[in-house]
Each structure stands twice: as C-alpha cells, then as structure tokens.
Design a protein around this motif. Sequence first.
Motif, PDB file in Angstrom:
ATOM      1  N   TRP A 193     -52.322 -18.733  27.031  1.00  0.00           N
ATOM      2  CA  TRP A 193     -53.387 -19.678  26.709  1.00  0.00           C
ATOM      3  C   TRP A 193     -53.074 -20.531  25.486  1.00  0.00           C
ATOM      4  O   TRP A 193     -53.421 -21.719  25.440  1.00  0.00           O
ATOM      5  CB  TRP A 193     -54.712 -18.934  26.531  1.00  0.00           C
ATOM      6  N   GLU A 249     -55.574 -10.039  32.980  1.00  0.00           N
ATOM      7  CA  GLU A 249     -56.160 -10.049  31.648  1.00  0.00           C
ATOM      8  C   GLU A 249     -57.538  -9.388  31.665  1.00  0.00           C
ATOM      9  O   GLU A 249     -58.171  -9.259  32.711  1.00  0.00           O
ATOM     10  CB  GLU A 249     -56.270 -11.472  31.102  1.00  0.00           C
ATOM     11  N   THR A 250     -57.968  -8.975  30.496  1.00  0.00           N
ATOM     12  CA  THR A 250     -59.287  -8.378  30.336  1.00  0.00           C
ATOM     13  C   THR A 250     -60.258  -9.428  29.814  1.00  0.00           C
ATOM     14  O   THR A 250     -60.015 -10.044  28.775  1.00  0.00           O
ATOM     15  CB  THR A 250     -59.240  -7.188  29.353  1.00  0.00           C
ATOM     16  N   MET A 251     -61.341  -9.643  30.528  1.00  0.00           N
ATOM     17  CA  MET A 251     -62.328 -10.634  30.118  1.00  0.00           C
ATOM     18  C   MET A 251     -63.125 -10.125  28.918  1.00  0.00           C
ATOM     19  O   MET A 251     -63.284  -8.922  28.731  1.00  0.00           O
ATOM     20  CB  MET A 251     -63.278 -10.952  31.276  1.00  0.00           C
ATOM     21  N   ARG A 252     -63.582 -11.069  28.107  1.00  0.00           N
ATOM     22  CA  ARG A 252     -64.372 -10.710  26.945  1.00  0.00           C
ATOM     23  C   ARG A 252     -65.716 -10.121  27.372  1.00  0.00           C
ATOM     24  O   ARG A 252     -66.269 -10.505  28.414  1.00  0.00           O
ATOM     25  CB  ARG A 252     -64.609 -11.937  26.065  1.00  0.00           C
ATOM     26  N   GLU A 287     -67.466 -16.103  28.080  1.00  0.00           N
ATOM     27  CA  GLU A 287     -66.362 -17.011  28.376  1.00  0.00           C
ATOM     28  C   GLU A 287     -65.735 -16.528  29.670  1.00  0.00           C
ATOM     29  O   GLU A 287     -65.215 -15.412  29.722  1.00  0.00           O
ATOM     30  CB  GLU A 287     -65.330 -17.030  27.243  1.00  0.00           C
ATOM     31  N   GLU A 315     -61.098 -17.598  30.336  1.00  0.00           N
ATOM     32  CA  GLU A 315     -59.944 -16.857  29.837  1.00  0.00           C
ATOM     33  C   GLU A 315     -60.368 -15.516  29.270  1.00  0.00           C
ATOM     34  O   GLU A 315     -61.530 -15.309  28.925  1.00  0.00           O
ATOM     35  CB  GLU A 315     -59.203 -17.651  28.766  1.00  0.00           C
ATOM     36  N   GLY A 316     -59.400 -14.603  29.182  1.00  0.00           N
ATOM     37  CA  GLY A 316     -59.679 -13.273  28.680  1.00  0.00           C
ATOM     38  C   GLY A 316     -59.427 -13.129  27.192  1.00  0.00           C
ATOM     39  O   GLY A 316     -59.290 -14.111  26.462  1.00  0.00           O
ATOM     40  N   ASP A 317     -59.347 -11.898  26.757  1.00  0.00           N
ATOM     41  CA  ASP A 317     -59.238 -11.581  25.331  1.00  0.00           C
ATOM     42  C   ASP A 317     -57.994 -10.734  25.094  1.00  0.00           C
ATOM     43  O   ASP A 317     -58.067  -9.620  24.592  1.00  0.00           O
ATOM     44  CB  ASP A 317     -60.490 -10.838  24.872  1.00  0.00           C
ATOM     45  N   ASP A 318     -56.835 -11.264  25.470  1.00  0.00           N
ATOM     46  CA  ASP A 318     -55.590 -10.509  25.399  1.00  0.00           C
ATOM     47  C   ASP A 318     -54.485 -11.308  24.719  1.00  0.00           C
ATOM     48  O   ASP A 318     -53.485 -11.657  25.343  1.00  0.00           O
ATOM     49  CB  ASP A 318     -55.123 -10.108  26.809  1.00  0.00           C
ATOM     50  N   PRO A 319     -54.638 -11.633  23.429  1.00  0.00           N
ATOM     51  CA  PRO A 319     -53.612 -12.465  22.783  1.00  0.00           C
ATOM     52  C   PRO A 319     -52.230 -11.838  22.762  1.00  0.00           C
ATOM     53  O   PRO A 319     -51.225 -12.550  22.725  1.00  0.00           O
ATOM     54  CB  PRO A 319     -54.160 -12.640  21.357  1.00  0.00           C
ATOM     55  N   GLY A 344     -66.142  -5.756  28.841  1.00  0.00           N
ATOM     56  CA  GLY A 344     -65.103  -6.557  29.479  1.00  0.00           C
ATOM     57  C   GLY A 344     -64.552  -5.869  30.707  1.00  0.00           C
ATOM     58  O   GLY A 344     -64.680  -4.649  30.863  1.00  0.00           O
TER      59      GLY A 344
END
Length: 274
Positions: free
Chosen positions: A164, A263-266, A149, A152-156, A212
């Motif tokens: 997001w 943000e950190t990408m997945r 993906e 967007e990244g993986d930083d909820p 990531g």
Amino acid sequence: MPDDEPTWSWDPSLYAGSARHYAVGRVAYPPTMVEALVDALSLDGTGTLLDVGCGPGSVILLLAPYVQTAIGVDADPDMLHEAARLAGLRGIDNVEWRRLRAEQLPADLPPARVITLAQSFHWMDRPRVAGILRTMLEPDGALVHVSAETHEGDDPGDVAAPPWAAVEQLVARYLGPRRRAGQGVRPPGRSDENTIYRQAGFHGPQSITVPGWRVQRGVDQIVAALHSLSWAAPHLFGDRLEDFDAELRALLVDSAPDGRFSETMRPIRLDLWR
C-alpha cells in the motif's frame, strides 16, 4: 485554519467513476458486524432504517432484511444505480433509493428507528446534519456511526499484504502529494464527532468493536479498491488513467507474482447514539 491548510467543498465529481469498483474492490463488512447490530438494536423486521451517504449499499443491503423498510440516501447517482443493481441481484426488495445530499434532509422522509452513517459523515456539514438527523430519529431509535476502512488492511509488515505504501507513492506521482477530493484536495482528518453528536442532542455513545478479520484478494480487486477511493477516483487521472493502471498492475505483480494478497482488516468501531 492556517492559510496553507487544504480546504474542500462538496462537488458532484467526488466519487465520479468509483461506484462500479466498490463491489469488486471493497471488502464486505463481516457477518459479525451485522450480528452485533441486530442484537444491539433489537432488529426484528419492523421499523424504518435510513442510511445516509449509503454509497453502493454496503451497509443498508446487509441490514435491510432485519427491518420493514430501508431508505438509502446519497448524492451520487452512480452510487445509487450500483446499490439498486446489487439489491436486485440479492433479491432485496424493501429498499427505497433517494438522490439527496444529507444537508437536504429530512425532505419528505419518515422518522427512522435506525439511522446509519458508514464512512460518510466526514464529507458532510456535520453539525447541521447531526441536528437534522436528531429530529428524524424515533424516540427509542438509535443512530449508528460506523468507523471502518474497507479498502486496505492493517499489516504494514506483512509480506503477504498489498504494497500500500508504494501504491500511495504511485498515486502521488500522478496526482501530486496532496490527496485529491473532487475538484479540490482532501480535507484533514477530523475526530470530534462525539462533541458534534452531543451538541445535536444525542446521548452516548455505546461503542462496539468488531475484531479484524483475514481476507484474500487478487490484483483486479486491489486495483478496484484503489479506484473506489475519492483520492484515486478514475476521473482524477484523466487521459493518463490507462498508463496509471498499467504501472499499478506491474507494481502489484512484482510484489506478488502469483497475483494473490492476504491481509487482516482493521477492527470496526460501531458507536450507537440515542
């Protein structure tokens, strides 16, 4: 499939208006992914690479320098135009672009040493396409399925990341709760690729994980990332696009007054099938 399950069939408007947003909004695949593929596939400047559903060239332009000939196939003419434009800017001249649906292969294309499918297989008649691609692969070649993906990244919980969840709620307010896809709605997620590839005669996979990585983007890039997606393609908003973009930008600025996000990408998973 249950009667209330959303259905979808391919149509030319799937990514209408999205191509120009890719180069601005999508995060580029990292050099570590290229290094991993060059090493795993022993790419040495020879052979043919076929990228199926190539979009604006996100993968093929990275790997083209490591093969003799690269062929990008996509059904969207705007994606191919953008890919050719980017190839020209980067001085890459060993790529041929063909407007074809994957289901129309092999057409008149030659056997390939490497075939890539990056964030595209789920839009296809997967059993049919897998069977076709198996016949197009050279005896010692490999098909690479890229699971990633890049919008967007993986930083909820990361306060520095774009909001997001709120962005998706805004899209739903304009377009409805079901994610759109062309003239229909987005099909449910499907994760049985391994079975499909094996039934087509592939063996594997050899899986490689690319960790990531941290990226920084501004408001313009986040807006572009969203409009690069099938479920938020510009044409879906019709005459409300300007209003939507104004609300989106206000939401982003409210979240980050300086207009910067981090943000950190997945991680990326590369499945190699032979």
